[in-house]
Design an enzyme around this catalytic site. Structure first.
Site, short mmCIF file in Angstrom:
data_model
loop_
_atom_site.label_atom_id
_atom_site.label_comp_id
_atom_site.label_asym_id
_atom_site.label_seq_id
_atom_site.Cartn_x
_atom_site.Cartn_y
_atom_site.Cartn_z
N ALA A 41 10.78 -73.84 -7.65
CA ALA A 41 10.84 -75.07 -8.45
C ALA A 41 9.73 -76.03 -8.02
CB ALA A 41 12.20 -75.73 -8.28
N TYR A 43 6.92 -75.19 -6.66
CA TYR A 43 5.66 -74.61 -7.08
C TYR A 43 5.41 -74.92 -8.56
CZ TYR A 43 2.10 -71.15 -8.26
OH TYR A 43 0.96 -70.55 -8.72
N ASP A 44 6.47 -74.70 -9.35
CA ASP A 44 6.35 -74.97 -10.78
C ASP A 44 6.00 -76.42 -11.06
OD1 ASP A 44 6.51 -72.68 -12.21
OD2 ASP A 44 8.26 -73.34 -13.38
N SER A 89 8.75 -56.49 -36.45
CA SER A 89 9.19 -57.63 -37.23
C SER A 89 10.63 -57.39 -37.68
CB SER A 89 8.25 -57.88 -38.40
OG SER A 89 8.26 -56.76 -39.23
N LEU A 90 11.15 -58.30 -38.46
CA LEU A 90 12.54 -58.21 -38.87
C LEU A 90 12.64 -57.96 -40.37
CD1 LEU A 90 13.90 -61.35 -37.00
CD2 LEU A 90 14.47 -58.98 -36.48
N GLU A 123 21.28 -66.94 -34.49
CA GLU A 123 20.40 -67.97 -33.92
C GLU A 123 19.35 -68.35 -34.94
OE1 GLU A 123 19.24 -64.86 -31.18
OE2 GLU A 123 17.14 -65.39 -31.46
N LYS A 125 15.89 -68.82 -36.89
CA LYS A 125 14.60 -68.12 -36.95
C LYS A 125 13.53 -69.20 -36.91
CE LYS A 125 12.08 -64.56 -39.41
NZ LYS A 125 10.81 -65.25 -39.61
N ASP A 127 9.98 -70.98 -37.03
CA ASP A 127 8.78 -70.76 -37.84
C ASP A 127 7.53 -71.07 -37.02
OD1 ASP A 127 7.42 -70.01 -40.03
OD2 ASP A 127 7.97 -71.72 -41.28
N ARG A 146 1.11 -61.21 -31.24
CA ARG A 146 1.69 -60.01 -31.80
C ARG A 146 0.60 -59.07 -32.35
NH1 ARG A 146 4.26 -59.40 -37.14
NH2 ARG A 146 5.18 -57.36 -37.07
N TYR A 234 13.42 -65.38 -27.09
CA TYR A 234 14.56 -64.81 -27.82
C TYR A 234 14.60 -63.28 -27.80
CZ TYR A 234 10.93 -64.72 -31.45
OH TYR A 234 9.77 -64.53 -32.12
N LYS A 298 21.78 -60.46 -34.51
CA LYS A 298 21.44 -59.33 -33.64
C LYS A 298 22.70 -58.71 -33.06
CE LYS A 298 17.19 -61.64 -32.20
NZ LYS A 298 16.56 -62.49 -31.18
N LYS A 322 17.21 -65.26 -44.54
CA LYS A 322 16.27 -66.34 -44.85
C LYS A 322 16.93 -67.44 -45.68
CE LYS A 322 12.18 -65.75 -43.94
NZ LYS A 322 11.17 -64.82 -44.33
N CYS A 416 -9.68 -52.88 -69.30
CA CYS A 416 -9.90 -53.43 -67.97
C CYS A 416 -10.88 -54.60 -68.06
CB CYS A 416 -10.46 -52.34 -67.06
SG CYS A 416 -11.02 -52.97 -65.47
N CYS A 419 -14.33 -53.42 -66.04
CA CYS A 419 -15.24 -52.35 -66.46
C CYS A 419 -15.10 -51.99 -67.94
CB CYS A 419 -15.06 -51.11 -65.60
SG CYS A 419 -13.54 -50.22 -65.95
N CYS A 440 -6.21 -49.43 -65.13
CA CYS A 440 -7.54 -49.15 -65.64
C CYS A 440 -7.81 -47.66 -65.48
CB CYS A 440 -8.55 -49.97 -64.85
SG CYS A 440 -10.23 -49.39 -64.99
N CYS A 446 -15.23 -48.04 -62.34
CA CYS A 446 -14.80 -49.44 -62.30
C CYS A 446 -15.21 -50.10 -60.98
CB CYS A 446 -13.28 -49.51 -62.47
SG CYS A 446 -12.69 -51.22 -62.47
S1 IVH Z 1 13.85 -61.29 -32.90
C1 IVH Z 1 12.58 -56.70 -32.92
N1 IVH Z 1 14.52 -63.79 -33.10
O1 IVH Z 1 10.36 -63.57 -36.84
C2 IVH Z 1 12.44 -58.04 -33.51
N2 IVH Z 1 12.47 -63.12 -34.10
O2 IVH Z 1 10.16 -61.70 -39.08
C3 IVH Z 1 12.47 -59.12 -32.50
N3 IVH Z 1 11.21 -64.95 -35.12
O3 IVH Z 1 8.00 -61.42 -35.43
C4 IVH Z 1 12.36 -60.45 -33.11
N4 IVH Z 1 12.63 -66.54 -34.62
O4 IVH Z 1 7.98 -63.88 -34.73
C5 IVH Z 1 13.60 -62.87 -33.42
N5 IVH Z 1 15.20 -66.00 -33.13
C6 IVH Z 1 14.31 -65.08 -33.45
C7 IVH Z 1 13.14 -65.39 -34.15
C8 IVH Z 1 12.24 -64.38 -34.47
C9 IVH Z 1 11.47 -66.26 -35.19
C10 IVH Z 1 10.03 -64.32 -35.71
C11 IVH Z 1 9.27 -63.37 -34.82
C12 IVH Z 1 9.23 -62.06 -35.56
C13 IVH Z 1 9.48 -62.50 -36.96
C14 IVH Z 1 10.10 -61.38 -37.76
#
Ligand code: IVH
Length: 697
Positions: A41, A43-44, A89-90, A123, A125, A127, A146, A234, A298, A322, A416, A419, A440, A446
């Site tokens: 702590a 150090y941080d 991604s999800l 949880e 998501k 942005d 990523r 996360y 999840k 979403k 088209c 062309c 086309c 083309c």
């Molecule tokens: S879990 C294996 N949890 O959403 C997937 N992703 O559309 C692990 N994101 O690339 C991702 N909030 O950038 C997870 N609470 C959350 C998130 C989250 C935002 C983003 C993340 C991911 C993208 C997928």
């Protein structure tokens, strides 16, 4: 101007140097001697003080600063980092019913009853942009974006300037831990950054996510340091040893390590509870200090997460629910037709600029001819547009009361626009219906198609030629320098002979031309799967290209078989039988190689490049590379899970038994396939034998 109260700049610098020296000494004791003399702590706290000073005085920071020690030498570009475990991604869902469907899919895959408990987390998501932080024995050693999921950019130096990210985890846990999460900017931070941009006469960022991404991807980490970035943890990649056996347990461990985790995560027992939490989070959305665009669900048990695995790039065990799209109203000035790589005519709406969900929108998709007709969308109409997350904005439909008197229905072109060839809608042989897409027919003449094919050829997942982006390809094509793929590889040679040199063009110079030529040169040795993907054969995506590459091993073998497939016999069956390659794909592969013009272009290309074997699947499993057939009933897991598990270990799962089958896993009720296996002398295992085999017993 006299500022009597603040210390003189010289004092700050002296304090900075002293602090930097103190931290360097602690680093040495910790890393070299394994004998730290202060608590984590403490150090941080020192690191944060240093970061605050660096943020206020970027001019103090030099190569010796402790904050710069880790990471690549400052270079013009970010170094690439291969993720030990890919960053995926999800999948998205939008409707309420899809929550229950998501849970049902999981139960079905695992063969679970409705009454079996299936706890899940919910949880927000966030942005922002995802980032992977690698800790070794508790110390932050690398941070990467990523990127394409497999390879990201090394942003270690920049991430080290983010106050919320500890350089050392509390308790200094031993082992390797890739912490994954979101780097984001709060709404207030975003407003402040944009105010500063305006003061400096610079363009504003469109939204907090763009501002966060723009701030992280800075070559000068002093700029990153001056921007208010934050981080929520996360997820994780490699984690050896793993501190917990559940999703929420992992997040709790992250919190104990000193990482920030989202306080709105809850554990739910049913789809109804997940949806209730979605509503709670949605209601708070506007008042949260940061942007969110949905709720992520999840599976709580990590053992189940493992069993569920992934479908291509998204986990089966998680999904993003979403928030509904945001909408706005504007005038549609013009409908423009774009011509794609496969000749598809795509209508695009040119709109009066309008802000939708914080982003200025000037273009929107109109999908296809039938959609325009069905909604009767006309040029000059006032229309509603919507935008959800990253997806392209869409035109929902016209507001009829506002339609100008002189407006006429839109007539979709049947030639088209680029062309002039006829543009047709193919009739599906089976259904007798016209395809929704008009194409086309001038594929070989083309220019639009040729340009799009070249763009695809050089794109990231294909040849990935740096410096040869969409803009450059358009220019080179227009100037007659690159008309076909092979031309890319003869560019340098022709340039050497030409009087009109590339380096003399606007936007170029000797350095950038050398770099481009080097990038092209480096790609002459190209993995086979990338080459196949780059050809842009219809219906052959990245996955299909890999399967073809794996099956055939060399380009010549693929070409020979595709040519031989003309008479429809064994060769056609060979392509058809590759796992997950269907009849449509094999037809397209055959058509591609049957086209004499393609053949000629390929011959020229192959003279320039050296296809390499596909990167081998790194699997030490005893079943890696084997072809397996499951038959009869399985009692330990569902067929879907068995297949996914086998593929994860590098095996191929086939639907029928043939000479190329290595193992048949037979359960009760197995019939003809088992008989065939016996005839061909193929190894037959029971389900239990199979499980023992993959465990290596
Ligand atoms: S879990 C294996 N949890 O959403 C997937 N992703 O559309 C692990 N994101 O690339 C991702 N909030 O950038 C997870 N609470 C959350 C998130 C989250 C935002 C983003 C993340 C991911 C993208 C997928």
């Amino acid at each position: 101007m006299a500022r009597s109260k603040s210390p003189k700049p010289g004092d700050d610098e002296a304090a900075y140097r002293a602090l930097a020296a103190e931290i360097a000494e602690h680093d040495r004791r910790y890393h070299a001697e394994d004998a730290p003399t202060i608590s984590d702590a403490a150090y941080d706290a020192l690191r944060r003080k240093l970061e605050a000073l660096e943020a206020a005085h970027p001019e103090f920071v030099d190569a010796d600063s402790p904050s710069r020690k880790v990471g690549a030498a400052p270079s013009e570009k970010f170094a690439k980092v291969r993720h030990a475990i890919p960053m995926l991604s999800l999948g998205n869902i939008f409707a309420d019913e899809e929550v229950a469907e998501f849970c049902a899919r999981i139960r079905k895959f695992l063969g679970m009853d409705d009454s079996d408990p299936l706890p899940m987390t919910a949880e927000p998501k966030i942005d922002g942009l995802s980032c992977s932080l690698r800790y070794e024995d508790g110390a932050l050693v690398q941070a990467a974006t990523r990127g394409d999921g497999s390879e990201g950019e090394d942003v270690t130096a920049n991430v080290r300037t983010i106050g919320e990210i500890p350089h050392v985890l509390a308790g200094r846990p031993k082992g390797v831990l890739d912490v994954r999460g979101e780097i984001y900017m709060t709404k207030a931070g975003f407003a402040a950054v944009n105010a500063r941009q305006a003061e400096a006469g610079k363009p504003p960022f469109a939204n907090p996510r763009n501002a966060a991404a723009g701030s992280l991807r800075q070559l000068d980490s002093a700029i990153t340091a001056s921007r208010p970035l934050q981080f929520f943890a996360y997820a994780w990649g490699e984690a050896e040893p793993r501190p917990a056996q559940t999703q929420s347990g992992m997040i709790a461990a992250f919190k104990d390590y000193g990482l920030t985790t989202n306080p709105l995560m809850v554990l739910c027992d049913s789809a109804a509870e997940l949806l209730a939490q979605y509503r709670i989070i949605e209601a708070q959305r506007a008042s949260l200090p940061y942007d969110i665009d949905g709720v992520v669900y999840k599976v709580e048990s990590l053992a189940l997460q493992e069993r569920l695995g992934f479908i291509s790039r998204t986990p089966r065990w998680a999904v993003a629910h979403k928030f509904p799209a945001e909408r706005a109203t504007t005038v549609l000035r013009k409908i423009e037709i774009q011509v794609g790589r496969t000749g598809a005519l795509t209508p695009v709406a040119r709109l009066d600029p309008v802000t939708v969900g914080g982003v200025v929108v000037t273009n929107a998709t109109l999908h296809n001819e039938d959609e325009i007709a069905r909604k009767d969308i006309r040029e000059g109409d006032t229309v509603r547009v919507q935008r959800a997350g990253d997806v392209i904005p869409q035109v929902i439909g016209p507001i009829l009361e506002m339609r100008p008197a002189e407006s006429k229905p839109y007539v979709f072109p049947d030639i088209c626009p680029v062309c002039g060839s006829a543009a047709l809608r193919e009739i599906d042989e089976k259904t007798g219906k016209a395809d929704v897409v008009r194409r086309c027919t001038g594929s070989l003449i083309c220019p639009a198609q040729a340009i799009e094919r070249l763009k695809h050829f050089a794109s990231r997942n294909a040849f990935d030629i740096e410096g040869l982006g969409d803009k450059q390809i358009e220019q080179f094509y227009r100037d007659g320098l690159i008309m076909r793929p092979a031309d890319i590889f003869t560019l340098a040679q022709r340039d050497a002979r030409s009087l009109k040199k590339l380096k003399d063009r606007e936007g170029y110079g000797p350095a950038s031309v050398t770099k481009l030529f080097e990038a092209i040169e480096a790609r002459r040795a190209i993995p086979l799967n990338r080459l196949i993907f780059a050809l842009g054969i219809r219906h052959v995506g990245e996955g299909g290209s890999k399967r073809l590459a794996r099956h055939f091993g060399t380009f010549e073998k693929l070409r020979e078989t595709a040519r031989a497939a003309a008479d429809g016999t064994e060769a056609r069956a060979e392509i058809d039988n590759i796992q997950d390659i269907g009849g449509v794909v094999s037809e397209c592969v055959h058509d591609f190689f049957a086209e004499p013009h393609n053949e000629a272009a390929l011959d020229d290309l192959l003279r320039e490049i050296e296809p390499q074997p596909m990167e081998a699947i790194v699997s030490t499993s005893p079943v890696a590379g084997k072809t397996v057939v499951f038959t009869g009933a399985l009692e330990r897991m569902t067929r879907e899970e068995a297949k996914a598990q086998a593929e994860r270990l590098g095996a191929q799962v086939a639907g029928s038994v043939s000479k190329t089958t290595d193992i048949v896993v037979a359960g009760p009720g197995a019939g003809s396939k088992l008989k065939k296996a016996a005839e061909l002398g193929i190894e037959v295992l029971s389900e239990d034998d199979w499980l023992a085999r993959i465990k290596g017993d």
